[in-house]
Write a protein that holds these residues in place. Sequence first.
Motif: not given
Length: 441
Positions: A313-325
């Motif tokens: 929990h809490g890692d989703l947005s960070m990981l999604a942003s990483h993969f977006s870049h």
Amino acid sequence: MLEPSSNRRLLIVDPCDDCHRLLPGLRNVGWDVYSCTLSSAQEYPCDVGLLRLQASHLQHPDAVKDLISRSNTEWIAVLSPDELRTQNVGDFVCEWFFDFHTLPFDVSRVQVTIGRAFGMARLRGKGNVHVDGTEHELLGDSRPIRELRKLLSKLAPTESPVLIRGESGTGKELVARTLHRQSQRRDKPFVPINCGAIPEHLIQSELFGHEKGAFTGAHQRKIGRIEAAHGGTLFLDEIGDLPLELQANLLRFLQEKHIERVGGSQPIDVDVRVLAATHVDLEKAIESGRFREDLYYRLNVLQVVTAPLRDRHGDLSMLASHFSHFYSLETGRRPRSFSEDALVAMGKHDWPGNVRELANRVRRGLVLAEGRQIEAQDLGLATQHAFAASMGTLEDYKHRAERQALCDVLNRHSDNLSIAAKVLGISRPTFYRLLHKHQIR
């Protein structure tokens, strides 16, 4: 390269005279302003970028795309009225820039736009995502990932075999590469082999190699994966799929530290550290006779368990942003943030495919997104997802609702727990107590 400043940093690329006349006003309202050419722009860290977009940039846009993709911030285009009427310039600006201004400047409007860009960059967490290098890091700040990083730092310097367990898509190979990278063998080969992806009749040759003429089609000597890893690390992925006959040969190698190529008779000494991974229950495989118990104990000297994404929990947005870049460099599109509906949909999804599924959905979303943000439907997720909750007592419902509220707010505000607590209308100590109660983070 400039050192990061504590103030807000504005970089003006290929500035014109009008751009230079902006500088005093911007500095008066708290901006540190720098200027440079497009070719050197990546050497300057900034919070917001202002690019004087000219005809030459539009004729050769790759340099502009590369700058925006790698800088992890918001950019504003500056154009003359004539350039604004150039064919396809509108699509290019909408795709790659946060906003644009035409010359001559409306100074007050420029200051407002730059301020909005700064706020949006901070809101989206830009500047904190790094996509350099060939491997994704063990990203995240949830308790499972922090504990995993700590454990790997302890296991990496040893020479003992490690068994990595976890669901498919949780990053078991990444864990193995991290163990290798932090070990004394880091400068030697890291050789992975997927035991479930090679036809059974080829696994013996793939692992141990063969001599010329050992079988039909063996026209020359082949070095096997074990021998190729000499001095380094051998990673046996999906070890539970290894046939029983090969399990016996692997056990013999682990005991004697040498191999024989297929068709050969000379023992070859090999020094490797063996890491193995599996998503199957090896204990049940032993009970059913599909996995050797003696090999299990040879491989399971040290053990690592990777957590499923639903528990991070809490890692989703960070990981999604990483993969977006990361995937924006592959697709040639501007890195996109995620709409509120997309963030909510991701928070409600169970992620049976874990981090691999998230990476694939974000990759798809970058291709399908038509607006400035990736929407839930671009990710293949429903905007309103109905969950069939099992019946239970009122306390059960309260417990689930409390945990869900904590998970939802952490998906949005994992970087600022004070705000997370305020959103829920509780004090920070109460927020920490609930996190501990539900074993989150």
